[in-house]
Write an enzyme that holds these catalytic residues in place. Structure first.
Site, short mmCIF file in Angstrom:
data_model
loop_
_atom_site.label_atom_id
_atom_site.label_comp_id
_atom_site.label_asym_id
_atom_site.label_seq_id
_atom_site.Cartn_x
_atom_site.Cartn_y
_atom_site.Cartn_z
N CYS A 160 62.35 58.06 85.90
CA CYS A 160 62.54 59.19 84.99
C CYS A 160 62.71 60.47 85.83
CB CYS A 160 61.31 59.30 84.10
SG CYS A 160 61.23 60.77 83.07
N HIS A 161 63.37 61.46 85.24
CA HIS A 161 63.55 62.70 86.01
C HIS A 161 62.20 63.35 86.36
CE1 HIS A 161 66.91 65.54 87.15
NE2 HIS A 161 65.83 66.04 87.69
N THR A 162 61.17 63.07 85.58
CA THR A 162 59.86 63.64 85.88
C THR A 162 59.30 63.09 87.20
OG1 THR A 162 59.47 63.90 83.52
CG2 THR A 162 57.54 64.06 84.95
N HIS A 218 56.04 56.09 85.94
CA HIS A 218 55.25 56.12 84.69
C HIS A 218 56.00 55.45 83.55
CE1 HIS A 218 57.91 59.60 84.58
NE2 HIS A 218 57.85 59.49 83.26
N GLU A 219 57.04 54.65 83.89
CA GLU A 219 57.88 54.04 82.85
C GLU A 219 57.94 52.54 83.12
OE1 GLU A 219 61.46 56.39 81.02
OE2 GLU A 219 62.30 55.01 82.47
N CYS A 257 42.67 57.08 73.01
CA CYS A 257 41.29 56.54 73.01
C CYS A 257 40.79 56.27 71.60
CB CYS A 257 40.35 57.48 73.75
SG CYS A 257 39.86 58.96 72.82
N CYS A 261 38.56 60.81 70.67
CA CYS A 261 38.44 62.23 71.00
C CYS A 261 38.99 63.09 69.85
CB CYS A 261 39.16 62.55 72.32
SG CYS A 261 40.95 62.58 72.22
N CYS A 299 42.71 62.67 69.40
CA CYS A 299 43.13 61.41 68.77
C CYS A 299 42.82 61.41 67.27
CB CYS A 299 42.44 60.22 69.43
SG CYS A 299 43.19 59.74 71.00
N CYS A 342 45.85 62.87 73.57
CA CYS A 342 44.50 62.39 73.89
C CYS A 342 44.02 63.04 75.19
CB CYS A 342 44.52 60.87 74.06
SG CYS A 342 42.96 60.17 74.61
N ARG A 379 42.41 63.16 80.65
CA ARG A 379 43.45 64.07 81.15
C ARG A 379 43.04 64.79 82.43
NH1 ARG A 379 46.66 66.26 83.39
NH2 ARG A 379 48.57 67.33 82.74
N CYS A 410 58.53 55.71 78.55
CA CYS A 410 58.75 57.16 78.54
C CYS A 410 60.03 57.52 77.77
CB CYS A 410 58.80 57.76 79.95
SG CYS A 410 59.00 59.57 79.87
N ARG A 446 69.54 55.30 83.26
CA ARG A 446 68.29 54.80 83.80
C ARG A 446 68.56 53.76 84.87
NH1 ARG A 446 65.62 58.68 82.69
NH2 ARG A 446 63.59 58.62 81.71
N1 LIG Z 1 58.28 66.22 77.41
C1 LIG Z 1 58.23 64.95 77.79
O1 LIG Z 1 57.38 64.18 77.35
C2 LIG Z 1 59.23 64.43 78.75
C3 LIG Z 1 60.03 65.29 79.47
N2 LIG Z 1 60.97 64.80 80.34
C4 LIG Z 1 61.85 65.78 80.99
O2 LIG Z 1 63.09 65.75 80.28
C5 LIG Z 1 64.14 66.19 81.15
C6 LIG Z 1 65.27 65.19 81.13
O3 LIG Z 1 64.88 63.99 81.75
P1 LIG Z 1 65.96 62.81 81.99
O4 LIG Z 1 66.79 62.64 80.78
O5 LIG Z 1 65.23 61.66 82.57
O6 LIG Z 1 66.88 63.50 83.12
P2 LIG Z 1 68.37 63.17 83.54
O7 LIG Z 1 68.54 63.67 84.91
O8 LIG Z 1 68.67 61.75 83.22
O9 LIG Z 1 69.26 64.04 82.52
C7 LIG Z 1 69.38 65.43 82.55
C8 LIG Z 1 70.76 65.78 81.98
O10 LIG Z 1 70.83 67.19 81.83
C9 LIG Z 1 72.12 67.61 82.25
N3 LIG Z 1 72.03 69.02 82.63
C10 LIG Z 1 71.41 69.55 83.70
N4 LIG Z 1 71.52 70.89 83.70
C11 LIG Z 1 72.22 71.22 82.59
C12 LIG Z 1 72.66 72.44 82.03
N5 LIG Z 1 72.41 73.61 82.63
N6 LIG Z 1 73.33 72.40 80.86
C13 LIG Z 1 73.61 71.23 80.25
N7 LIG Z 1 73.22 70.02 80.75
C14 LIG Z 1 72.54 70.03 81.90
C15 LIG Z 1 72.46 66.67 83.40
O11 LIG Z 1 73.85 66.62 83.65
C16 LIG Z 1 71.90 65.36 82.88
O12 LIG Z 1 72.87 64.64 82.14
C17 LIG Z 1 63.49 66.37 82.53
O13 LIG Z 1 63.13 67.73 82.66
C18 LIG Z 1 62.23 65.52 82.43
O14 LIG Z 1 61.25 65.91 83.34
C19 LIG Z 1 61.16 63.47 80.53
C20 LIG Z 1 60.38 62.59 79.85
C21 LIG Z 1 59.33 62.98 78.95
N1 LIG Z 2 52.57 68.31 85.66
C1 LIG Z 2 53.51 69.18 85.04
C2 LIG Z 2 53.70 68.85 83.57
C3 LIG Z 2 54.51 67.65 83.37
C4 LIG Z 2 54.64 67.34 81.90
O1 LIG Z 2 54.79 68.22 81.08
N2 LIG Z 2 54.60 66.07 81.59
C5 LIG Z 2 54.82 65.60 80.24
C6 LIG Z 2 55.37 64.26 80.30
S1 LIG Z 2 56.87 64.20 81.21
C7 LIG Z 2 57.27 62.62 81.27
O2 LIG Z 2 58.23 62.23 81.85
C8 LIG Z 2 53.51 65.53 79.47
O3 LIG Z 2 53.14 64.52 78.91
N3 LIG Z 2 52.82 66.63 79.40
C9 LIG Z 2 51.53 66.71 78.76
C10 LIG Z 2 50.43 66.69 79.80
O4 LIG Z 2 49.27 66.70 79.39
O5 LIG Z 2 50.75 66.64 81.00
C11 LIG Z 2 53.08 70.64 85.14
O6 LIG Z 2 51.91 70.88 85.47
O7 LIG Z 2 53.93 71.48 84.87
ZN LIG Z 3 59.23 60.30 81.98
ZN LIG Z 4 41.70 60.41 72.65
#
Ligand SMILES: NC(=O)C1=CN([C@@H]2O[C@H](COP(=O)(O)OP(=O)(O)OC[C@H]3O[C@@H](n4cnc5c(N)ncnc54)[C@H](O)[C@@H]3O)[C@@H](O)[C@H]2O)C=CC1
Ligand SMILES: N[C@@H](CCC(=O)N[C@@H](CSC=O)C(=O)NCC(=O)O)C(=O)O
Ligand SMILES: [Zn+2]
Ligand SMILES: [Zn+2]
Length: 370
Positions: free
Chosen positions: A40-42, A62-63, A92, A95, A98, A106, A110, A170, A365
């Site tokens: 994942c990009h993270t 994490h995936e 859990c 908490c 949850c 949760c 953390r 993820c 991916r």
């Molecule tokens: N909030 C959450 O729970 C999660 C957050 N993330 C985050 O989501 C984001 C995306 O992750 P992935 O899809 O795995 O990454 P990825 O690298 O597969 O996709 C990112 C896409 O954004 C495009 N892009 C980059 N800059 C751009 C711009 N300025 N304008 C338009 N498009 C642009 C790229 O060309 C690419 O297609 C990352 O920041 C990652 O850390 C990922 C998983 C969970």
């Molecule tokens: N460690 C980073 C924060 C990263 C982040 O926001 N992670 C997401 C999942 S991204 C998955 O690919 C998340 O679950 N956030 C909630 C959390 O409790 O971390 C930072 O400190 O900026």
């Molecule tokens: Zn992820």
């Molecule tokens: Zn919990």
């Protein structure tokens, strides 16, 4: 025991593939043999040094998906042979988070998770010379074996292929969950998705399931258009080819602004565009992307005063032990598609190539199979 892992030895360095020590599961913990893991990009965000919580050395990833090999004392919900998906957002079921239906965050483990440790404050991984190696997001799936708290494992059906369902750990859940749990998108909505990578394509797939009338995808890479359309995108916009203001262009394209917009880029300038192309009065913008240490979002408060809503989502708002097995069923029943998004299969030794493919925009991916 000993196992093989890709170790992030220092920020910005390639992962090093090595044999490491792994201590067995303690009370409330489970030893899992990882069968497959997505990149994942993270993971790249942390490897690169952009993550303010990044700690080294660590085993990222994490995936993943795998099989329970051993359970620690007091573990009741899992047994040897169960198929599982590790959860960076555990559940859990006790908490206050949850017990609150408004969140999936949760907090039971953390604090230690953020320090790269298991809940008792220690690490199970070490180098062969004894140097401790940190856990990552409570999962560390870039190892052939890992130890995870029981509350951070979703038990899934045994006939589901590991090399596909690891992505539910993820990307799939985050993208689809952002639509159905966080935004709760209504039938007939007009939506804009920024970033058509591993997360954004799953947002698009979720929007199609939700019955949207218009799904606009925005990406700087024209090669993402084909896959976007496959998953339900109706319009593609490459901002680099738009003359004038991208926000004005998107507002016009969506006939006044989008009902819902999603950032899946992690770029704070894009997050602002996503908010500002949401419809006056009711448009909601959901931040999914993770931004580097020090980055901040900004907009004129007037954007919110005039009815736009800015929200965020982690793991798509999913309560993992409850929701992840259902998403595996959706995949097995053909309700969602995963296979076309797994664009590359790698061995653990090839894992750094997976990050190269990500940077080159060639993969959606890449999955490592053990
Ligand atoms: N909030 C959450 O729970 C999660 C957050 N993330 C985050 O989501 C984001 C995306 O992750 P992935 O899809 O795995 O990454 P990825 O690298 O597969 O996709 C990112 C896409 O954004 C495009 N892009 C980059 N800059 C751009 C711009 N300025 N304008 C338009 N498009 C642009 C790229 O060309 C690419 O297609 C990352 O920041 C990652 O850390 C990922 C998983 C969970
Ligand atoms: N460690 C980073 C924060 C990263 C982040 O926001 N992670 C997401 C999942 S991204 C998955 O690919 C998340 O679950 N956030 C909630 C959390 O409790 O971390 C930072 O400190 O900026
Ligand atoms: Zn992820
Ligand atoms: Zn919990």
């Amino acid at each position: 025991m000993k196992t093989r892992a890709a170790v992030a030895v220092a920020a910005g360095k390639p992962l090093e593939i090595m044999e490491v020590n792994l201590d067995g599961p303690r009370a409330g913990e489970v030893l899992v043999e990882i069968k497959a893991t997505g990149l994942c990009h993270t993971d790249e965000f942390t490897r690169s040094g952009d993550d303010p919580e990044g700690i080294f050395p660590a085993i990222l990833g994490h995936e993943g998906a795998g099989v329970v090999i051993e359970v620690g004392e007091g573990v009741t919900s899992l047994e040897v042979g169960d198929h599982v998906i590790p959860l960076y957002t555990p559940e859990c079921r006790e908490c206050e988070y949850c017990l609150n239906p408004k969140t999936n965050l949760c907090q039971k483990v953390r604090a230690t998770q953020g320090q790269g440790l298991l809940p008792d404050g220690s690490t199970r991984f070490s180098m062969l010379d004894g140097t401790p190696i940190h856990h990552y997001m409570g999962c560390s799936t870039f190892a052939n074996h890992t130890v995870v708290p029981e509350i951070a494992l979703a038990k899934v059906r045994k006939d589901a292929p590991f090399d596909k369902i690891c992505y539910i750990g993820c990307g799939v859940t985050t993208g689809i969950g952002a639509v159905i749990n966080t935004a709760r998108v209504e039938i007939g909505s007009r939506c804009v998705v920024f970033g058509l990578g591993g997360i954004g394509l799953n947002v698009i797939q979720g929007l199609r399931m939700a019955g949207c009338d218009q799904i606009v995808g925005v990406d700087l890479n024209d090669e993402k258009e084909k896959m976007g359309r496959h998953f339900g995108m109706t319009d593609f916009v490459n901002p680099s080819t738009v003359e004038g203001d991208i926000v004005a262009h998107l507002v016009e394209l969506t006939k006044g602004g989008a009902d819902y917009t999603f950032d899946a880029t992690g770029n704070v300038k894009v997050m602002r565009q996503a908010l500002e192309c949401a419809h006056k009065g009711w448009g909601e913008s959901i931040i999914i992307g993770v931004a580097p240490a020090g980055a901040e979002i900004s907009t004129r408060p007037f954007q919110l005063v005039t009815g736009r809503v800015w929200r965020g989502t982690a793991f798509g708002g999913a309560k993992g032990r409850t929701d992840v097995p259902k998403i595996v069923d959706w995949y097995m029943d053909g309700k969602i598609e995963i296979d076309p998004m797994i664009t590359h299969k790698l061995t653990l030794d090839e894992i750094n190539h997976g990050f190269d493919l990500m940077h080159q925009g060639k993969s959606i991916r890449a999955v490592v199979e053990f």
